[in-house]
Design a protein around this motif. Structure first.
Motif, PDB file in Angstrom:
ATOM      1  N   UNK A  52       2.119   6.220  -7.300  1.00  0.00           N
ATOM      2  CA  UNK A  52       1.075   7.200  -7.667  1.00  0.00           C
ATOM      3  C   UNK A  52       1.442   8.462  -7.349  1.00  0.00           C
ATOM      4  N   UNK A  53       1.998   9.030  -6.324  1.00  0.00           N
ATOM      5  CA  UNK A  53       2.383  10.373  -5.863  1.00  0.00           C
ATOM      6  C   UNK A  53       3.494  10.681  -6.946  1.00  0.00           C
ATOM      7  N   UNK A  54       4.633  10.056  -7.241  1.00  0.00           N
ATOM      8  CA  UNK A  54       5.521  10.495  -8.345  1.00  0.00           C
ATOM      9  C   UNK A  54       4.991  10.361  -9.932  1.00  0.00           C
ATOM     10  N   UNK A  55       3.813   9.887 -10.125  1.00  0.00           N
ATOM     11  CA  UNK A  55       3.166   9.851 -11.318  1.00  0.00           C
ATOM     12  C   UNK A  55       3.590   8.552 -12.087  1.00  0.00           C
ATOM     13  N   UNK A  56       3.939   7.466 -11.424  1.00  0.00           N
ATOM     14  CA  UNK A  56       4.190   6.321 -11.967  1.00  0.00           C
ATOM     15  C   UNK A  56       3.002   5.345 -12.251  1.00  0.00           C
ATOM     16  N   UNK A  57       2.716   5.056 -13.450  1.00  0.00           N
ATOM     17  CA  UNK A  57       1.588   3.968 -13.738  1.00  0.00           C
ATOM     18  C   UNK A  57       2.043   2.499 -13.417  1.00  0.00           C
ATOM     19  N   UNK A  58       1.115   2.041 -12.686  1.00  0.00           N
ATOM     20  CA  UNK A  58       1.361   0.461 -12.046  1.00  0.00           C
ATOM     21  C   UNK A  58       0.154  -0.359 -12.527  1.00  0.00           C
ATOM     22  N   UNK A  59       0.725  -1.530 -13.143  1.00  0.00           N
ATOM     23  CA  UNK A  59      -0.297  -2.588 -13.675  1.00  0.00           C
ATOM     24  C   UNK A  59      -0.992  -3.087 -12.338  1.00  0.00           C
ATOM     25  N   UNK A  60      -2.359  -3.175 -12.356  1.00  0.00           N
ATOM     26  CA  UNK A  60      -3.220  -3.878 -11.302  1.00  0.00           C
ATOM     27  C   UNK A  60      -4.036  -5.055 -11.697  1.00  0.00           C
ATOM     28  N   UNK A  61      -4.322  -6.026 -10.983  1.00  0.00           N
ATOM     29  CA  UNK A  61      -3.950  -6.077  -9.699  1.00  0.00           C
ATOM     30  C   UNK A  61      -2.469  -6.532  -9.589  1.00  0.00           C
ATOM     31  N   UNK A  62      -1.894  -6.486  -8.270  1.00  0.00           N
ATOM     32  CA  UNK A  62      -0.642  -6.678  -8.008  1.00  0.00           C
ATOM     33  C   UNK A  62      -0.775  -8.291  -7.452  1.00  0.00           C
ATOM     34  N   UNK A  63       0.122  -8.938  -7.820  1.00  0.00           N
ATOM     35  CA  UNK A  63       0.116 -10.557  -7.336  1.00  0.00           C
ATOM     36  C   UNK A  63       0.880 -10.630  -5.998  1.00  0.00           C
ATOM     37  N   UNK A  81       0.940  -1.306  -0.129  1.00  0.00           N
ATOM     38  CA  UNK A  81      -0.009  -0.097  -0.026  1.00  0.00           C
ATOM     39  C   UNK A  81       0.789   1.279   0.025  1.00  0.00           C
ATOM     40  N   UNK A  82       2.002   1.346   0.865  1.00  0.00           N
ATOM     41  CA  UNK A  82       2.710   2.464   1.001  1.00  0.00           C
ATOM     42  C   UNK A  82       3.579   2.419  -0.595  1.00  0.00           C
ATOM     43  N   UNK A  83       3.840   1.574  -0.991  1.00  0.00           N
ATOM     44  CA  UNK A  83       4.836   1.572  -2.366  1.00  0.00           C
ATOM     45  C   UNK A  83       3.717   2.023  -3.403  1.00  0.00           C
ATOM     46  N   UNK A  84       2.691   1.498  -3.597  1.00  0.00           N
ATOM     47  CA  UNK A  84       1.673   1.900  -4.608  1.00  0.00           C
ATOM     48  C   UNK A  84       1.407   3.510  -4.327  1.00  0.00           C
ATOM     49  N   UNK A  85       1.385   3.803  -3.060  1.00  0.00           N
ATOM     50  CA  UNK A  85       0.928   5.085  -2.857  1.00  0.00           C
ATOM     51  C   UNK A  85       2.044   6.248  -3.448  1.00  0.00           C
ATOM     52  N   UNK A  86       3.162   5.708  -3.211  1.00  0.00           N
ATOM     53  CA  UNK A  86       4.370   6.646  -3.418  1.00  0.00           C
ATOM     54  C   UNK A  86       4.560   6.581  -4.908  1.00  0.00           C
TER      55      UNK A  86
END
Length: 179
Positions: free
Chosen positions: A145-156, A138-143
């Motif tokens: 998102x804050x720096x504008x990096x797209x992340x593929x979801x869901x996370x395995x 949760x912390x990493x995904x928030x970080x």
């Protein structure tokens, strides 16, 4: 193997060496667990602790290319692996939780830490490990998102404990019924 359990006459040498090894664990996760165990004896180290520390130094000298390699390929997939070692510490009977998080092929964070409470079963220890892992995610995904990096979801998230995964499934089913 006979170990020498006499206290060290010069504790500062041991303390400085452990401090340097702790710093080195930032790029060498392969020694993290051993260094963490030896760091518990900073106040009253024994000869056997110093011998184990010297073995780590010899290992590092003989394995110079074992550090973290980051991939140059861009990949927004996050994968997480977690595990727990039930009652791993022979002194306190506390379990050790560990996880590692990868973004694509690159390792971005990892941790191995003794749990704060004594678990009554391996399933409980594994569940605590899963909870710690999700908190870090949760912390990493928030970080990211804050720096504008797209992340593929869901996370395995990978875990080897069927019991812990069943506890998680039951909790989510119960939450869905209550809402």
């Amino acid at each position: 193997m006979i170990t020498n359990n006499e206290e060290l006459s010069d504790q500062s040498t041991y303390q400085r060496l452990i401090g340097k090894l702790i710093y080195l664990t930032m790029t060498r996760p392969d020694i993290s667990f051993s260094v963490q165990n030896l760091s518990q004896f900073l106040q009253r180290p024994k000869e056997s602790h110093m011998e184990a520390t010297i073995r780590i130094v010899r290992y590092l000298k003989n394995q110079p290319g074992q550090g973290i390699l980051l991939s140059s390929k861009e990949n927004s997939t996050i994968t997480d692996y977690c595990d727990a070692d039930w009652a791993a510490c022979p002194l306190t009977r506390k379990s050790v939780s560990s996880y590692l998080v990868k973004m694509g092929e690159s390792l971005i964070t990892w941790k191995a830490k003794k749990q704060t409470t004594v678990s009554r079963s391996s399933a409980e220890a594994e569940y605590r490990s899963l909870a710690n892992t999700v908190t870090e995610l949760v912390w990493i995904l928030g970080l990211l998102k804050e720096i504008g990096r797209e992340v593929a979801t869901p996370v395995k998230i990978y875990s080897d404990s069927k019991a812990a995964l069943q506890i998680v499934a039951i909790q989510f089913t119960t939450r869905e019924l209550n809402t």
